[in-house]
Motif scaffolding. Sequence first.
Motif, short mmCIF file in Angstrom:
data_model
loop_
_atom_site.label_atom_id
_atom_site.label_comp_id
_atom_site.label_asym_id
_atom_site.label_seq_id
_atom_site.Cartn_x
_atom_site.Cartn_y
_atom_site.Cartn_z
N LEU A 42 0.85 -1.18 0.00
CA LEU A 42 0.00 0.00 0.00
C LEU A 42 0.88 1.23 0.00
O LEU A 42 1.90 1.26 0.70
CB LEU A 42 -0.88 0.05 1.26
N THR A 43 0.50 2.22 -0.77
CA THR A 43 1.14 3.53 -0.70
C THR A 43 0.07 4.49 -0.20
O THR A 43 -0.98 4.66 -0.83
CB THR A 43 1.65 3.99 -2.08
N VAL A 44 0.33 5.07 0.95
CA VAL A 44 -0.60 5.97 1.60
C VAL A 44 -0.03 7.38 1.49
O VAL A 44 1.15 7.60 1.81
CB VAL A 44 -0.79 5.57 3.08
N THR A 82 -7.83 2.04 4.39
CA THR A 82 -7.78 0.62 4.09
C THR A 82 -6.48 0.02 4.61
O THR A 82 -5.40 0.57 4.40
CB THR A 82 -7.88 0.38 2.57
N ARG A 83 -6.60 -1.10 5.29
CA ARG A 83 -5.45 -1.89 5.73
C ARG A 83 -5.88 -3.35 5.69
O ARG A 83 -7.05 -3.66 5.54
CB ARG A 83 -5.00 -1.53 7.16
N ASP A 84 -4.92 -4.23 5.87
CA ASP A 84 -5.19 -5.67 5.90
C ASP A 84 -5.81 -6.18 4.61
O ASP A 84 -6.74 -6.98 4.61
CB ASP A 84 -6.10 -6.04 7.09
N VAL A 106 -5.04 9.28 -0.01
CA VAL A 106 -4.97 8.24 -1.03
C VAL A 106 -4.45 6.96 -0.40
O VAL A 106 -3.51 6.98 0.40
CB VAL A 106 -4.04 8.64 -2.21
N ALA A 107 -5.06 5.84 -0.77
CA ALA A 107 -4.54 4.51 -0.45
C ALA A 107 -4.42 3.76 -1.77
O ALA A 107 -5.42 3.35 -2.35
CB ALA A 107 -5.47 3.78 0.51
N LEU A 108 -3.21 3.65 -2.26
CA LEU A 108 -2.93 3.02 -3.55
C LEU A 108 -2.40 1.60 -3.28
O LEU A 108 -1.39 1.44 -2.61
CB LEU A 108 -1.88 3.84 -4.30
N TYR A 109 -3.11 0.62 -3.78
CA TYR A 109 -2.72 -0.79 -3.60
C TYR A 109 -1.99 -1.27 -4.84
O TYR A 109 -2.45 -1.06 -5.96
CB TYR A 109 -3.98 -1.64 -3.36
N GLU A 168 -1.34 -6.56 2.08
CA GLU A 168 -0.10 -5.80 1.86
C GLU A 168 1.05 -6.33 2.72
O GLU A 168 0.86 -6.73 3.85
CB GLU A 168 -0.31 -4.30 2.13
N ARG A 169 2.21 -6.35 2.12
CA ARG A 169 3.44 -6.77 2.80
C ARG A 169 4.23 -5.57 3.29
O ARG A 169 4.97 -5.64 4.24
CB ARG A 169 4.27 -7.59 1.80
N TYR A 170 4.09 -4.46 2.59
CA TYR A 170 4.77 -3.21 2.94
C TYR A 170 3.77 -2.07 2.86
O TYR A 170 2.85 -2.10 2.05
CB TYR A 170 5.93 -2.91 1.97
N ILE A 171 3.97 -1.05 3.70
CA ILE A 171 3.20 0.18 3.63
C ILE A 171 4.18 1.32 3.44
O ILE A 171 5.10 1.50 4.24
CB ILE A 171 2.35 0.42 4.89
#
Length: 138
Positions: A6-8, A85-87, A18-21, A90-93
Amino acid sequence: MSTPCLTVILNQQGAEIVALYRHWDGAPETHGAELAAFLAGFAIVNGLGGNDPAKVANGMECLAAQVVSHFKDTPGNIYLHPVGTRDCGERYIYTVSQAQERTRLHVFRLARYDDEENAVLFDGPPEQYQAWLTQRPA
């Protein structure tokens, strides 16, 4: 096997905008390196002028739109999720925020299965990320 991330992106007040998956290639050596290279040298301004640098964003919301545009070049792999958004596997944030007139990149590694514990891997300007990447243990 995919490496989701995820890129927050946070606005100037610290609120998530923004939450970019990213479904695959989300590791520090791939997504992290690409994100840091894109962010390096960006100036965050309040109002555009005639003498702005080549890499400029009119606030963090403008930068967020540029990040999405940069990474979303084909169908699939990159998705927008609701903020908070979480879980979602994602392996990295990766968190992008503003530090004065520059961007700041924070990389958080999530533990998975019997792996090492959750850990902050990097927290600093994107211009320093590449050096950190070459110095970290394999």
